[in-house]
Design a protein around this motif. Structure first.
Motif, mmCIF file in Angstrom:
data_model
loop_
_atom_site.group_PDB
_atom_site.id
_atom_site.type_symbol
_atom_site.label_atom_id
_atom_site.label_comp_id
_atom_site.label_asym_id
_atom_site.label_seq_id
_atom_site.Cartn_x
_atom_site.Cartn_y
_atom_site.Cartn_z
ATOM 1 N N GLU A 224 118.959 68.353 50.568
ATOM 2 C CA GLU A 224 120.377 68.238 50.219
ATOM 3 C C GLU A 224 120.663 66.788 49.835
ATOM 4 O O GLU A 224 120.207 65.858 50.489
ATOM 5 C CB GLU A 224 121.252 68.637 51.411
ATOM 6 C CG GLU A 224 122.751 68.562 51.133
ATOM 7 C CD GLU A 224 123.574 68.857 52.375
ATOM 8 O OE1 GLU A 224 124.807 68.842 52.263
ATOM 9 O OE2 GLU A 224 122.980 69.064 53.456
ATOM 10 N N ARG A 226 123.665 64.100 49.341
ATOM 11 C CA ARG A 226 125.058 63.849 49.679
ATOM 12 C C ARG A 226 125.498 62.491 49.133
ATOM 13 O O ARG A 226 124.770 61.505 49.266
ATOM 14 C CB ARG A 226 125.264 63.855 51.198
ATOM 15 C CG ARG A 226 124.819 65.125 51.896
ATOM 16 C CD ARG A 226 125.004 65.000 53.404
ATOM 17 N NE ARG A 226 124.395 66.109 54.130
ATOM 18 C CZ ARG A 226 124.321 66.184 55.448
ATOM 19 N NH1 ARG A 226 124.814 65.181 56.196
ATOM 20 N NH2 ARG A 226 123.743 67.222 56.044
ATOM 21 N N GLN A 236 131.631 59.594 56.736
ATOM 22 C CA GLN A 236 130.266 60.110 56.612
ATOM 23 C C GLN A 236 129.250 58.963 56.550
ATOM 24 O O GLN A 236 128.149 59.061 57.100
ATOM 25 C CB GLN A 236 130.149 60.977 55.348
ATOM 26 C CG GLN A 236 131.002 62.235 55.381
ATOM 27 C CD GLN A 236 132.434 61.984 54.916
ATOM 28 O OE1 GLN A 236 132.827 60.838 54.641
ATOM 29 N NE2 GLN A 236 133.212 63.045 54.830
#
Length: 460
Positions: A224, A226, A236
Motif C-alpha cells: 500500500e 500512502r 498520519q
C-alpha cells in the motif's frame, strides 16, 4: 514586516571553494553556489529549479556548471506522454511477482546494473572500426597483428523436404484467422463477453497504470502506498514518524555508510486551481504487510512533482525500489494533473552524463534537460551527442539565444534589512561599509529577474 504576504527569505553564500565530489570522488572538484532558505514559497522554488537550483533540506544549491567536475543538468519527464520501457516493465513485473509469490529476487539491484550494461554495450560499439560489420562475421583470430576470419564450413543447404521458414509474425496472424474461422463454424457468438475488446483496444499498449494495478491471484503480500504531509506534519505523519525514521537510519548506514540526519521539509500552501492535497513537501510511504519498507520524499509544486529523496529498508534492495518509486511518482503526477492541468511534469533531480550510474534517469522518456546558459528545455536525445563530446555543453543550439530572465537592474532586487523589506537601491544608500554590489549582482544573475524581485535576500 507589515502585511500578510508570504516571502521567501534566503542567505546567499556564494560559491568559490571546491569540495569533494560524491560521484567521481575528486577531493576539490565539486563547485556550486549555495543559499540557506529560512522560508520558501512553492512558486519561488519552482522558478529556482527551472534555473538549475535544487534543495537538500533547507539548503538550496546550484552547480557551477562550467567549472564543476561532474556537471549536473536538471532533468524533467513529460509525465502525460510517458510510456514504460522494457526495463521499466521488468521492474513492475518483478514487484507484482514478489507480491504474488513472496520471493525476493536474487542478485544485484537492477538500478545499478542497467546503466552499466548500457555503457558496456556502447563502449564496445564505439571501439569498433567504422568499416567493420561484426554482426555478420564469426570469431576473429589475431596473429602477428593481423585479423583473419575462420573458413566457412561446407553445408548441404536448405532441406527440400521441409516447408520454407516463415516469420513468427505471419504465423501468429494465420493462427488468429484460423481460430476466428473455427469459432464461426462452431456457432459461437461474438457477444459472449459483456465488454468484448475492440481491435483498436487490442492494439493499444498497456499504460503505466495498467502495470501498476495489475492484480495477481493469491497474493502473499499486501503493498500500500500512502501520501502524508510532512510540513506541517499531519497526524498520519506523526503516528508513523518513528517507523519511518528507523528505515531512514538503516538506509543511510547500509547504503551510504553515513550517519543519519533528519531531512528537512518545505511549508504547505494551497491554491484554488491546485491539487486537492495542496502544495509543499510530502512523504509517499510504502507499506508492506503493515510496516514501512520505503519512503519517497516529494515536493508538489505548481507545474511538477519534484523527487527529492528516497530511502528504503536494505533487505528489499533487490526490488529496484528506486526505479519502482519513480514509476509510481510518474503515475502520481498524472493523477494530480487531472485536478490541476498545469501540473504535468516529473522532475528527477539532476542528470549526470559523465557518471554512468546516473544515466538511468534518461530512460524516463520523453524528457528534457535544462540548458545551463539560456535556461530553456532541450529534448534529451538532442543533448546526448553533445555530452558525449564534452562534460559541459551549452545545450541550446541557437547561438544567438541568451538568458531571457536575467536580472538587468540590481537595484530592483529585494532585500531584508533590519526587518524591513526594501529594494537593493534603497538598501545600498542606507548601508555603511564596503559595497556588496558584486555579490548581489552574482546572486541576481543566478536566481533570475523573477526571483530576485520576489525573494528577500537577507542583509545583516
Amino acid at each position: 514586516m507589515a502585511g500578510s504576504k508570504s516571502y521567501t527569505i534566503v542567505e546567499y553564500f556564494g560559491g568559490d571553494d571546491g569540495h569533494r565530489c560524491g560521484y567521481c570522488k575528486n577531493e576539490r572538484g565539486n563547485f556550486s553556489h549555495g543559499m540557506w532558505s529560512h522560508t520558501m514559497t512553492v512558486q519561488d522554488y519552482q522558478d529556482l529549479i527551472d534555473r538549475g537550483w535544487r534543495r537538500s533540506g533547507k539548503y538550496v544549491y546550484k552547480p557551477t556548471m562550467n567549472k564543476t567536475c561532474c556537471p549536473q543538468y536538471t532533468i524533467r519527464c513529460h509525465a502525460l506522454k510517458f510510456q514504460p520501457s522494457k526495463s521499466h516493465k521488468k521492474i513492475l513485473k518483478k514487484m507484482s511477482k514478489f507480491i504474488s509469490k513472496g520471493e525476493l529476487p536474487k542478485g544485484q539491484d537492477h538500478e545499478l546494473t542497467v546503466a552499466a550494461i548500457t555503457d558496456v554495450q556502447k563502449e564496445v560499439a564505439d571501439n569498433l572500426p567504422a568499416s567493420s560489420d561484426t554482426s555478420r562475421k564469426g570469431p576473429a583470430s589475431v596473429l602477428d597483428g593481423k585479423t583473419t576470419d575462420p573458413a566457412p564450413k561446407p553445408g548441404m543447404g536448405a532441406d527440400p523436404s521441409r516447408p520454407p521458414c516463415r516469420k513468427a509474425k505471419d504465423l501468429r496472424k494465420e493462427r488468429r484467422l484460423q481460430k476466428g474461422q473455427t469459432r464461426q463454424h462452431a456457432g459461437v457468438s461474438s457477444t459472449v463477453s459483456p465488454n468484448p475488446p475492440t481491435p483498436t483496444q487490442n492494439n493499444q499498449p498497456k499504460t503505466l497504470e495498467d502495470f501498476i494495478n495489475e492484480s495477481l491471484p493469491d497474493n502473499c503480500h499486501c503493498l500500500e502506498v500512502r501520501l502524508v504531509r510532512s510540513n506541517p506534519p499531519s497526524p498520519q505523519f506523526k503516528a508513523s514518524f518513528d517507523a519511518s525514521y528507523q528505515v531512514y537510519k538503516l538506509y543511510q548506514m547500509a547504503i551510504h555508510k553515513d550517519p543519519p540526519d533528519k531531512p528537512s521539509e518545505s511549508q504547505a500552501e494551497y491554491s484554488p486551481d491546485g491539487p486537492e492535497v495542496g502544495y509543499g513537501s510530502f512523504h509517499q510511504q510504502y507499506w508492506l504487510d503493515g510496516r514501512i519498507v520505503a519512503v519517497g520524499v516529494v515536493d508538489i509544486l505548481p507545474t511538477c512533482v519534484s523527487s527529492v529523496y528516497l530511502y528504503y529498508h536494505p533487505d528489499f534492495a533487490s526490488l529496484s525500489l528506486g526505479s519502482y518509486s519513480a514509476l509510481r511518482e510518474i503515475a502520481f503526477t498524472r493523477q494530480l494533473q487531472k485536478q490541476s492541468p498545469k501540473l504535468s511534469y516529473y522532475y528527477l533531480g539532476f542528470y549526470i552524463h559523465s557518471c554512468p550510474k546516473m544515466r538511468y534517469k534518461g530512460q524516463y522518456q520523453p524528457s528534457d534537460l535544462l540548458c545551463p546558459e539560456t535556461y530553456v528545455w532541450v529534448p534529451i536525445e538532442r543533448c546526448v551527442p553533445q555530452l558525449e563530446n564534452s562534460r559541459y555543453a551549452r545545450l541550446n543550439q541557437d547561438p544567438d539565444a541568451g538568458d531571457a530572465r536575467v536580472l538587468k537592474d540590481v537595484g530592483r532586487a529585494l532585500v531584508l534589512y533590519r526587518r524591513t523589506v526594501m529594494a537593493y537601491a534603497a538598501y545600498s544608500r542606507k548601508r555603511k561599509g564596503s559595497s556588496d554590489e558584486t555579490e548581489v549582482q552574482q546572486y541576481g544573475r543566478l536566481v533570475g529577474q523573477d526571483c530576485a524581485e520576489r525573494i528577500l535576500l537577507y542583509r545583516a
